[in-house]
Design an enzyme around this catalytic site. Structure first.
Site, PDB file in Angstrom:
ATOM      1  N   SER A 107     -12.364  49.342 103.836  1.00 43.15           N
ATOM      2  CA  SER A 107     -13.264  49.344 105.007  1.00 43.15           C
ATOM      3  C   SER A 107     -12.555  48.881 106.269  1.00 43.15           C
ATOM      4  CB  SER A 107     -14.477  48.452 104.746  1.00 43.15           C
ATOM      5  OG  SER A 107     -15.163  48.941 103.626  1.00 43.15           O
ATOM      6  N   GLY A 109      -9.108  49.054 106.502  1.00 40.66           N
ATOM      7  CA  GLY A 109      -8.068  50.074 106.680  1.00 40.66           C
ATOM      8  C   GLY A 109      -8.586  51.242 107.506  1.00 40.66           C
ATOM      9  N   ARG A 110      -9.828  51.563 107.309  1.00 37.89           N
ATOM     10  CA  ARG A 110     -10.429  52.671 108.066  1.00 37.89           C
ATOM     11  C   ARG A 110     -10.586  52.338 109.542  1.00 37.89           C
ATOM     12  NH1 ARG A 110     -14.261  55.435 103.564  1.00 37.89           N
ATOM     13  NH2 ARG A 110     -13.203  54.475 101.808  1.00 37.89           N
ATOM     14  N   ASP A 123       3.816  35.201  93.580  1.00 39.88           N
ATOM     15  CA  ASP A 123       4.613  34.982  92.372  1.00 39.88           C
ATOM     16  C   ASP A 123       3.848  34.221  91.295  1.00 39.88           C
ATOM     17  OD1 ASP A 123       7.627  35.612  93.119  1.00 39.88           O
ATOM     18  OD2 ASP A 123       6.736  34.656  94.866  1.00 39.88           O
ATOM     19  N   LEU A 132      -1.618  35.933 105.740  1.00 44.06           N
ATOM     20  CA  LEU A 132      -1.884  37.361 105.931  1.00 44.06           C
ATOM     21  C   LEU A 132      -1.120  37.852 107.154  1.00 44.06           C
ATOM     22  CD1 LEU A 132      -5.766  37.135 105.426  1.00 44.06           C
ATOM     23  CD2 LEU A 132      -4.091  37.942 103.744  1.00 44.06           C
ATOM     24  N   GLU A 133      -0.459  38.983 106.999  1.00 41.63           N
ATOM     25  CA  GLU A 133       0.295  39.578 108.117  1.00 41.63           C
ATOM     26  C   GLU A 133      -0.599  40.659 108.716  1.00 41.63           C
ATOM     27  OE1 GLU A 133       3.514  41.011 105.797  1.00 41.63           O
ATOM     28  OE2 GLU A 133       4.038  39.027 105.086  1.00 41.63           O
TER      29      GLU A 133
HETATM   30  N1  LIG Z   1       1.404  38.054 102.260  1.00 44.74           N
HETATM   31  C1  LIG Z   1       1.829  37.028 101.522  1.00 44.74           C
HETATM   32  C2  LIG Z   1       2.720  37.231 100.447  1.00 44.74           C
HETATM   33  C3  LIG Z   1       3.132  36.116  99.732  1.00 44.74           C
HETATM   34  N2  LIG Z   1       2.685  34.875 100.037  1.00 44.74           N
HETATM   35  C4  LIG Z   1       3.104  33.689  99.274  1.00 44.74           C
HETATM   36  C5  LIG Z   1       2.968  33.904  97.770  1.00 44.74           C
HETATM   37  C6  LIG Z   1       4.352  34.140  97.302  1.00 44.74           C
HETATM   38  O1  LIG Z   1       4.528  33.680  95.971  1.00 44.74           O
HETATM   39  C7  LIG Z   1       5.177  33.340  98.304  1.00 44.74           C
HETATM   40  C8  LIG Z   1       6.576  33.855  98.476  1.00 44.74           C
HETATM   41  O2  LIG Z   1       6.528  35.227  98.769  1.00 44.74           O
HETATM   42  P1  LIG Z   1       7.859  36.098  98.684  1.00 44.74           P
HETATM   43  O3  LIG Z   1       8.563  35.835  97.381  1.00 44.74           O
HETATM   44  O4  LIG Z   1       7.514  37.500  99.031  1.00 44.74           O
HETATM   45  O5  LIG Z   1       8.649  35.472  99.908  1.00 44.74           O
HETATM   46  P2  LIG Z   1      10.156  35.025 100.066  1.00 44.74           P
HETATM   47  O6  LIG Z   1      11.033  35.764  99.098  1.00 44.74           O
HETATM   48  O7  LIG Z   1      10.480  35.130 101.499  1.00 44.74           O
HETATM   49  O8  LIG Z   1      10.021  33.502  99.675  1.00 44.74           O
HETATM   50  P3  LIG Z   1      10.703  32.719  98.473  1.00 44.74           P
HETATM   51  O9  LIG Z   1      12.165  32.725  98.755  1.00 44.74           O
HETATM   52  O10 LIG Z   1      10.067  31.359  98.528  1.00 44.74           O
HETATM   53  O11 LIG Z   1      10.363  33.498  97.206  1.00 44.74           O
HETATM   54  O12 LIG Z   1       4.456  33.450  99.534  1.00 44.74           O
HETATM   55  C9  LIG Z   1       1.816  34.703 101.104  1.00 44.74           C
HETATM   56  O13 LIG Z   1       1.407  33.602 101.404  1.00 44.74           O
HETATM   57  N3  LIG Z   1       1.411  35.786 101.832  1.00 44.74           N
END
Ligand SMILES: Nc1ccn([C@H]2C[C@H](O)[C@@H](COP(=O)(O)OP(=O)(O)OP(=O)(O)O)O2)c(=O)n1
Length: 207
Positions: A107, A109-110, A123, A132-133
């Site tokens: 919703s 995305g649209r 992880d 969130l980006e």
């Molecule tokens: N959109 C996102 C994606 C991930 N995370 C959190 C959960 C992940 O377990 C942690 C680390 O993500 P990545 O492994 O993608 O990031 P990096 O490789 O840069 O960090 P690290 O070296 O700590 O693994 O960040 C987050 O808060 N927001």
């Protein structure tokens, strides 16, 4: 195997998978995911006069971002082309035998709203709020309301639990993060120069 609603609820009940607060199970738990809500904190990226940001320089990264608080009931307006870091309202704990993926909601995305520009993996072993980006790929400003369901998390069971899960033992830099956190790539061992953030990842530059 991706967890269904039944599996998700069973793992939540067992207690090793945690999503807190999960205020409205009927609305937030979807057939094979859990909807997460937008928190009130945002990190905006300032216009800057420095020639460029060196990702490994924690001072440059921190000087470039500005925190904004938007209470529930108010809106954050995301303008076309803008990129901002937001956070989930919920704190999650991912067990060692699960990897979670942050996904957008159709919703939004649209309306051209993207919730993770590149990184969407949580992880095994990760605990904390999720940064969130947020970006707006459309050509109209869109109002984002803290408390709204903004993203969804899917859970995939691993064949065997991770041997070295995310966490303090491996120096994981975003463990237990609260609110949106700017990049800590300068803390990567290959960039260890002394310039990196030594604040323990709490987002406060060590100056
Ligand atoms: N959109 C996102 C994606 C991930 N995370 C959190 C959960 C992940 O377990 C942690 C680390 O993500 P990545 O492994 O993608 O990031 P990096 O490789 O840069 O960090 P690290 O070296 O700590 O693994 O960040 C987050 O808060 N927001």
């Amino acid at each position: 195997m991706i967890l269904s609603d039944t599996d998700i609820l069973a793992r939540l009940e067992e207690g090793d998978l945690a999503i807190d607060p999960l205020d409205d199970v009927d609305t937030q738990v979807q057939p094979a995911s859990v909807d997460l809500r937008l928190g009130s904190e945002f990190l905006e990226f300032r216009r800057t006069n420095i020639p460029c940001i060196h990702p490994t320089d924690a001072r440059e990264v921190d000087e470039y971002v500005e925190e904004t608080h938007v209470p529930e009931g108010d809106d954050f307006i995301l303008h076309p082309g803008d990129f901002v870091l937001g956070t989930t309202k919920e704190t999650v704990a991912i067990p060692d035998d699960i990897v979670a993926h942050v996904e957008g909601r159709s919703s939004l995305g649209r309306l051209a709203i993207v919730v993770h520009a590149t990184a969407g993996l949580c992880d095994p072993g990760y605990r904390g709020q999720i940064t969130l980006e947020l970006s707006n790929l459309g050509n109209a400003p869109v109002a984002l309301s803290p408390g709204m369901r903004i993203s969804q998390l899917t859970f995939t069971e691993l064949k065997t639990p991770a041997d070295r899960p995310y966490g303090e033992e491996r120096g994981s830099k975003y463990q237990d993060q609260s609110g949106p956190q700017a990049s800590r790539i300068g803390n990567d061992p290959e960039f260890a120069t002394g310039d990196a953030d030594e604040s323990g990842g709490d987002g406060e530059p060590d100056r």
